[in-house]
Motif scaffolding. Structure first.
Motif, PDB file in Angstrom:
ATOM      1  N   ASN A   1       0.778  -1.105  -0.219  1.00 58.92           N
ATOM      2  CA  ASN A   1      -0.165   0.158  -0.517  1.00 58.92           C
ATOM      3  C   ASN A   1       0.696   2.029  -0.066  1.00 58.92           C
ATOM      4  O   ASN A   1       2.003   1.479   0.972  1.00 58.92           O
ATOM      5  CB  ASN A   1      -0.988  -0.069   1.055  1.00 58.92           C
ATOM      6  CG  ASN A   1      -1.759   1.476   1.797  1.00 58.92           C
ATOM      7  OD1 ASN A   1      -1.527   2.340   0.120  1.00 58.92           O
ATOM      8  ND2 ASN A   1      -2.596   0.934   2.024  1.00 58.92           N
ATOM      9  N   ASN A   2       0.574   1.948  -0.797  1.00 61.84           N
ATOM     10  CA  ASN A   2       1.238   3.335  -1.329  1.00 61.84           C
ATOM     11  C   ASN A   2       1.105   4.578  -1.077  1.00 61.84           C
ATOM     12  O   ASN A   2       1.515   5.197  -1.769  1.00 61.84           O
ATOM     13  CB  ASN A   2       2.868   3.375  -2.239  1.00 61.84           C
ATOM     14  CG  ASN A   2       2.042   2.990  -3.316  1.00 61.84           C
ATOM     15  OD1 ASN A   2       1.117   3.272  -3.833  1.00 61.84           O
ATOM     16  ND2 ASN A   2       2.586   2.837  -4.828  1.00 61.84           N
ATOM     17  N   ASP A   3      -0.105   4.135  -0.501  1.00 60.10           N
ATOM     18  CA  ASP A   3      -1.002   5.570  -0.571  1.00 60.10           C
ATOM     19  C   ASP A   3      -0.908   6.105   1.099  1.00 60.10           C
ATOM     20  O   ASP A   3      -1.863   6.232   1.729  1.00 60.10           O
ATOM     21  CB  ASP A   3      -2.727   5.023  -0.486  1.00 60.10           C
ATOM     22  CG  ASP A   3      -3.497   5.972  -0.846  1.00 60.10           C
ATOM     23  OD1 ASP A   3      -3.200   7.335  -0.787  1.00 60.10           O
ATOM     24  OD2 ASP A   3      -5.115   6.095   0.066  1.00 60.10           O
ATOM     25  N   HIS A   4       0.203   6.699   0.355  1.00 65.99           N
ATOM     26  CA  HIS A   4       0.347   7.654   2.218  1.00 65.99           C
ATOM     27  C   HIS A   4      -0.825   9.217   2.378  1.00 65.99           C
ATOM     28  O   HIS A   4      -0.361   9.089   3.608  1.00 65.99           O
ATOM     29  CB  HIS A   4       1.865   8.549   1.535  1.00 65.99           C
ATOM     30  CG  HIS A   4       1.341   9.104   0.889  1.00 65.99           C
ATOM     31  ND1 HIS A   4       1.859   9.267  -0.503  1.00 65.99           N
ATOM     32  CD2 HIS A   4       1.734  10.605   0.690  1.00 65.99           C
ATOM     33  CE1 HIS A   4       2.106  10.071  -1.403  1.00 65.99           C
ATOM     34  NE2 HIS A   4       1.940  11.093  -0.326  1.00 65.99           N
ATOM     35  N   ASP A   5      -1.321   9.074   2.021  1.00 62.29           N
ATOM     36  CA  ASP A   5      -2.039  10.507   2.133  1.00 62.29           C
ATOM     37  C   ASP A   5      -3.821   9.985   2.009  1.00 62.29           C
ATOM     38  O   ASP A   5      -4.695  10.475   2.619  1.00 62.29           O
ATOM     39  CB  ASP A   5      -2.854  11.661   1.011  1.00 62.29           C
ATOM     40  CG  ASP A   5      -2.649  11.155  -0.574  1.00 62.29           C
ATOM     41  OD1 ASP A   5      -2.801  10.258  -0.051  1.00 62.29           O
ATOM     42  OD2 ASP A   5      -2.910  11.761  -0.864  1.00 62.29           O
ATOM     43  N   ASN A   6      -4.107   8.582   2.163  1.00 60.22           N
ATOM     44  CA  ASN A   6      -5.230   7.753   2.217  1.00 60.22           C
ATOM     45  C   ASN A   6      -6.192   8.458   1.351  1.00 60.22           C
ATOM     46  O   ASN A   6      -7.462   8.544   2.338  1.00 60.22           O
ATOM     47  CB  ASN A   6      -5.307   7.791   3.266  1.00 60.22           C
ATOM     48  CG  ASN A   6      -6.700   6.895   3.920  1.00 60.22           C
ATOM     49  OD1 ASN A   6      -6.867   5.298   3.586  1.00 60.22           O
ATOM     50  ND2 ASN A   6      -7.974   6.771   4.657  1.00 60.22           N
ATOM     51  N   SER A   7      -6.151   8.863   0.043  1.00 62.55           N
ATOM     52  CA  SER A   7      -7.066   9.207  -0.891  1.00 62.55           C
ATOM     53  C   SER A   7      -8.183   8.315  -1.353  1.00 62.55           C
ATOM     54  O   SER A   7      -8.908   8.569  -2.208  1.00 62.55           O
ATOM     55  CB  SER A   7      -6.385  10.184  -1.847  1.00 62.55           C
ATOM     56  OG  SER A   7      -5.119   9.589  -2.436  1.00 62.55           O
ATOM     57  N   SER A   8      -7.549   6.953  -1.589  1.00 62.32           N
ATOM     58  CA  SER A   8      -8.268   5.288  -1.834  1.00 62.32           C
ATOM     59  C   SER A   8      -8.643   4.953  -0.924  1.00 62.32           C
ATOM     60  O   SER A   8      -9.818   4.335  -0.777  1.00 62.32           O
ATOM     61  CB  SER A   8      -7.331   5.110  -2.454  1.00 62.32           C
ATOM     62  OG  SER A   8      -6.985   5.255  -4.026  1.00 62.32           O
ATOM     63  N   GLU A   9      -8.394   5.737   0.435  1.00 59.06           N
ATOM     64  CA  GLU A   9     -10.208   5.898   1.588  1.00 59.06           C
ATOM     65  C   GLU A   9      -9.315   4.260   1.999  1.00 59.06           C
ATOM     66  O   GLU A   9     -10.366   3.515   2.485  1.00 59.06           O
ATOM     67  CB  GLU A   9     -11.428   6.176   1.528  1.00 59.06           C
ATOM     68  CG  GLU A   9     -11.396   7.718   1.562  1.00 59.06           C
ATOM     69  CD  GLU A   9     -12.885   7.573   1.287  1.00 59.06           C
ATOM     70  OE1 GLU A   9     -13.672   7.316   0.684  1.00 59.06           O
ATOM     71  OE2 GLU A   9     -12.752   9.139   1.322  1.00 59.06           O
ATOM     72  N   LEU A  10      -8.467   3.274   1.786  1.00 57.34           N
ATOM     73  CA  LEU A  10      -7.805   1.997   2.479  1.00 57.34           C
ATOM     74  C   LEU A  10      -7.162   1.931   3.197  1.00 57.34           C
ATOM     75  O   LEU A  10      -6.750   0.713   3.850  1.00 57.34           O
ATOM     76  CB  LEU A  10      -7.625   1.012   1.244  1.00 57.34           C
ATOM     77  CG  LEU A  10      -8.774   0.692  -0.082  1.00 57.34           C
ATOM     78  CD1 LEU A  10      -8.167   0.240  -1.335  1.00 57.34           C
ATOM     79  CD2 LEU A  10     -10.026   0.331   0.280  1.00 57.34           C
ATOM     80  N   GLY A  11      -6.883   2.918   3.894  1.00 55.39           N
ATOM     81  CA  GLY A  11      -5.963   2.747   5.046  1.00 55.39           C
ATOM     82  C   GLY A  11      -4.763   3.449   4.611  1.00 55.39           C
ATOM     83  O   GLY A  11      -4.264   3.969   3.620  1.00 55.39           O
ATOM     84  N   VAL A  12      -3.882   3.934   5.539  1.00 59.59           N
ATOM     85  CA  VAL A  12      -2.925   5.154   5.428  1.00 59.59           C
ATOM     86  C   VAL A  12      -1.277   3.947   4.831  1.00 59.59           C
ATOM     87  O   VAL A  12      -1.641   3.180   5.244  1.00 59.59           O
ATOM     88  CB  VAL A  12      -1.905   5.786   5.981  1.00 59.59           C
ATOM     89  CG1 VAL A  12      -0.929   6.342   6.146  1.00 59.59           C
ATOM     90  CG2 VAL A  12      -3.104   6.965   6.623  1.00 59.59           C
ATOM     91  N   GLY A  13      -0.777   3.630   3.947  1.00 59.88           N
ATOM     92  CA  GLY A  13       0.077   2.746   3.610  1.00 59.88           C
ATOM     93  C   GLY A  13       1.886   3.409   3.828  1.00 59.88           C
ATOM     94  O   GLY A  13       1.449   4.950   2.855  1.00 59.88           O
TER      95      GLY A  13
END
Ligand SMILES: [Ca+2]
Ligand SMILES: [Ca+2]
Length: 244
Positions: free
Chosen positions: A182-194
């Motif tokens: 998970n590299n969504d560091h700002d949680n913009s995909s709303e699956l948790g911070v990666g």
């Protein structure tokens, strides 16, 4: 008295070092395998030989400051160590059925994701709708998974946003979810911070080291890329073996 205690201590340390050395050699005779006890049973791991497509990117390298990406430039995928796994691990995703949040891709079709063609040619990739989208592979049964390789699109130097990869035995991914990347560091995909780094899609793909986690379904999310809002897949290749 002190000298004899010192001698005993030295002998103990030498014996310990010898035992550790012999254990290491027994489990890893060539010295090139990971002897950290992956899988918990000391099973010997070997380098996995993965077929790579032709490099296609020939443009100017991007200027990182302009891209606002969180890339680990010191450890690019082009310099990564090989995947290590037990010797009986194989590709378990080839030809397996693919579903998606986008049932009607704009370009290509979903079977391209697991057809084994990793080239960046026209006709080799599927283009999904803009924004957060996923593709999902049904392995058909539960597998012990060791590595997942992703090729989104490697004709230009792009970073695909919010790359998230999950395993589950539930096709709806409502329960029993294992997030392996998970590299969504700002949680913009709303699956948790990666916490994982973003990366440039190159011909070597992205290797996600899973190390013996089990699941039947693999779901891969993305949320546009640094060139456009679309989502693309050339191939997803899963390496594993039937779950015990
Ligand atoms: Ca393909
Ligand atoms: Ca994000």
């Amino acid at each position: 008295m002190n000298q004899s205690i010192q001698r005993i201590a030295w002998r103990l340390m030498l014996t310990l070092a010898l035992v550790c050395g012999l254990t290491f050699m027994a489990g890893c005779p060539s010295g090139d395998c990971n002897c950290n006890g992956d899988g918990g049973n000391g099973e010997k791991l070997v380098d996995v030989a993965v077929e790579m497509p032709t490099p296609m990117f020939t443009g100017t390298p991007p200027i990182l400051e302009n891209m606002k990406v969180r890339v680990d430039t010191k450890n690019p995928e082009t310099k990564r160590a090989p995947l290590q796994a037990p010797a009986d691990v194989q590709v378990v995703s080839r030809g397996k059925p693919v579903t998606s949040s986008d049932d009607f891709p704009m370009i290509g079709d979903l079977p391209l994701v697991t057809d084994g063609d990793k080239e960046a040619n026209e006709g080799s990739y599927v283009e999904l709708a803009p924004g957060k989208q996923w593709v999902q592979i049904d392995l058909g049964e539960k597998y012990e998974i060791w590595g997942i390789f992703l090729w989104h699109y490697h004709t230009s130097a792009r970073v695909y946003r919010d790359t998230i990869v999950q395993l589950s035995d539930d096709p709806e991914f409502a329960q029993g979810i294992i997030t392996v990347f998970n590299n969504d560091h700002d949680n913009s995909s709303e699956l948790g911070v990666g916490e994982d780094f973003e990366y440039f899609d190159e011909h070597v793909g992205k290797l996600i080291r899973v190390q013996s986690k089990t699941g039947r379904y693999i779901r891969c999310y993305s949320n546009g890329n640094t060139d456009n809002d679309q989502n693309h897949y050339v191939e997803v290749e899963v390496w594993g073996r039937p779950a015990p």
